[in-house]
Design an enzyme around this catalytic site. Sequence first.
Site, short mmCIF file in Angstrom:
data_model
loop_
_atom_site.label_atom_id
_atom_site.label_comp_id
_atom_site.label_asym_id
_atom_site.label_seq_id
_atom_site.Cartn_x
_atom_site.Cartn_y
_atom_site.Cartn_z
N LYS A 248 9.03 -4.24 -7.35
CA LYS A 248 8.43 -3.09 -6.64
C LYS A 248 8.94 -1.85 -7.38
CE LYS A 248 7.50 -1.09 -2.12
NZ LYS A 248 7.54 0.30 -2.51
N ARG A 283 -2.79 7.66 -5.04
CA ARG A 283 -3.01 6.89 -3.82
C ARG A 283 -3.77 7.70 -2.77
NH1 ARG A 283 2.18 4.04 -1.10
NH2 ARG A 283 1.60 4.32 1.05
P1 AMP Z 1 5.34 1.90 0.34
O1 AMP Z 1 5.20 3.18 -0.43
O2 AMP Z 1 6.73 1.59 0.75
O3 AMP Z 1 4.31 1.76 1.44
O4 AMP Z 1 5.02 0.69 -0.67
C1 AMP Z 1 3.77 0.49 -1.23
C2 AMP Z 1 3.76 1.03 -2.63
O5 AMP Z 1 4.56 0.23 -3.49
C3 AMP Z 1 2.43 0.96 -3.33
O6 AMP Z 1 1.52 1.96 -2.94
C4 AMP Z 1 2.82 1.11 -4.78
O7 AMP Z 1 2.91 2.48 -5.14
C5 AMP Z 1 4.23 0.56 -4.82
N1 AMP Z 1 4.40 -0.61 -5.71
C6 AMP Z 1 5.40 -0.74 -6.57
N2 AMP Z 1 5.33 -1.88 -7.25
C7 AMP Z 1 4.21 -2.52 -6.82
C8 AMP Z 1 3.61 -3.77 -7.17
N3 AMP Z 1 4.13 -4.60 -8.06
N4 AMP Z 1 2.45 -4.08 -6.51
C9 AMP Z 1 1.90 -3.26 -5.60
N5 AMP Z 1 2.45 -2.07 -5.22
C10 AMP Z 1 3.60 -1.71 -5.83
#
Ligand code: AMP
Length: 589
Positions: A248, A283
């Site tokens: 991530k 996004r």
């Molecule tokens: P959050 O911001 O905590 O809701 O986490 C979702 C975000 O994680 C996504 O919108 C991406 O920007 C990020 N992200 C980072 N690595 C990945 C990955 N391998 N696959 C999908 N999303 C990812």
Amino acid sequence: MTYSPSALIEFAQTAENIAATSKRMIKASILGDYFNKLVDEDLITAARFFAGYIFALRDQRTINIGGAALQTAITTIANIEKSKYQERLVKLGDPGDVAFEVLSDNVKSRQLPSTLTLYSLFSKLEQLAAVSGTKSKTSLVTELLRLATPLEAKYIVKLLAGDLRIGLKEGAVEDALARSFKVPVAKVQWVNMLTGDIGETAILARHQRLEQAKMRLFHPIKFMLASPADDLTEVTKQMPQGFAVEDKYDGIRAQAHIGMGRKGEDSLHGIVINDCRVALFSRTLDEITGTFPDLIESLAQLISDDIDNDLILDGEIVPIRGAKILPFQELQKRLGRKQVKQELIEEVPVAFIVYDILYANNCVLIEAPLKERRTILDSLRLDTEKVQRGLHKQFDDISGLDAEFTAARARGNEGLMVKDLNSTYKPGRRGKEWLKIKRAIATLDVVITAAEVGTGKRARFLSDYTFAVRTSETEPTLLNIGKAYSGLTDAEVTEISNWCRAHTIQELEHGRVCIVEPKLVLEVTFDRVQPSSRHNSGFALRFPRILRTRTDKPVEEIDTLETVQNLAETTHVNEASVPPNERSCTRHL
Ligand code: AMP
């Protein structure tokens, strides 16, 4: 009095009728009846307006008018003090509703005949997009609102503010189109995604020509999102047939569109380099190509051998030097800038890490399973310094996840993403087919609602922030949950302070406290959540600290009261001081 269906007042009245019912089916039927009465040209405009857009999503034009300009225009026409406007804005929370109230009190506006049409409004909005500078924009809006009745002004202002707030989302417009033109809603949604224009989709639906729609690049497709994993058994439960584990990455989500031969099309998003157009979207579906000019050439290079192979890639832009991923704070310096100077490009080098592919070989891939999409992604030459392939391993069981989590943290990444290998790409959906396993400390994404002048060396800045969560996924009312001032650098405080001044809707205590437009998202951490009567959420955070601003996150996606309640039930010991590689994901889920 009856008006022609093309009259703006008919649009406004339809919007009022839709707002007056909470029933989705009735909303769709009112909208469907209205659409049926419109000629093609007006249908295009009305479908876009009801979906909350002014131009097609694939059109790069924006109106870009701030709350302050709307305030000046409305107070000028209504001939009222700014303080009166601000008072009502705090009470009603929507500049369109304020415009309606104050213009209804104004004899001149109240007695105006309805002369505006959908067409005349759209032409004025095109002019508004074409002029630059707050002064010229404010005078054009003032001129426009002077021609509007209070009800028309209400909806013009709502359109300019970017949200009609009548309980209608783009999905409901798609439903209404399917209903009125007797075509399957799934087909309408698909064509809207392909064309990036609900207006064009409406026309294709009306003339039973949905089958003829072709994929057009250079408009953002909504991003698929992940849900937090409650514990690792959820992975086994949700994905019994195997899953992919990816790092991530801690950067900003981005979608890259790459295609040849579209040099002369100025209304398209993107930059043309070596006859190849490249556009990047965030996004929040905003274009961010200008913020990352250093990525463009490498992205264009991806199709230089095969000019027929347009691509849409999904991934993360991260700050990186050599092989080392830098902290997110570094990237922060580049965000929000339409253009960046060479020094900043050198100070904060970035790379685009690709982890998904939505279009290649003239095919839309979102209905293909992840396993297949990944094979296509693996066939691309993604090996430059600037465009890299995301790490991706396939597993049958969860026994290796702890080691993967520790390794991902050691590489400077936030944690893991676990994805169902059989899942299709679901634009705009936060499902359980992608699960995120995040940092060990508890955090909340919140929005600033008020800012207060600090003390000591921060006495000149709005440096203490009150922030809120959403009531629920479906109920957007904001509930305050805490106030924090620590965790930010002086430069960050200066930037947020300036932002708050520019987005103040009401000043209290002679400007010491400012109620601000709830738009700026923060990620905060804390020691624990406890019940409290201090804030209207019924909770407060103990020892809150700001981790960072999240300009990449829209306010619709901040945390909800339910998450806060869940956090209050478990005592969270903050582990920020524990080195990342000593934290295990199993322990903290
Ligand atoms: P959050 O911001 O905590 O809701 O986490 C979702 C975000 O994680 C996504 O919108 C991406 O920007 C990020 N992200 C980072 N690595 C990945 C990955 N391998 N696959 C999908 N999303 C990812």
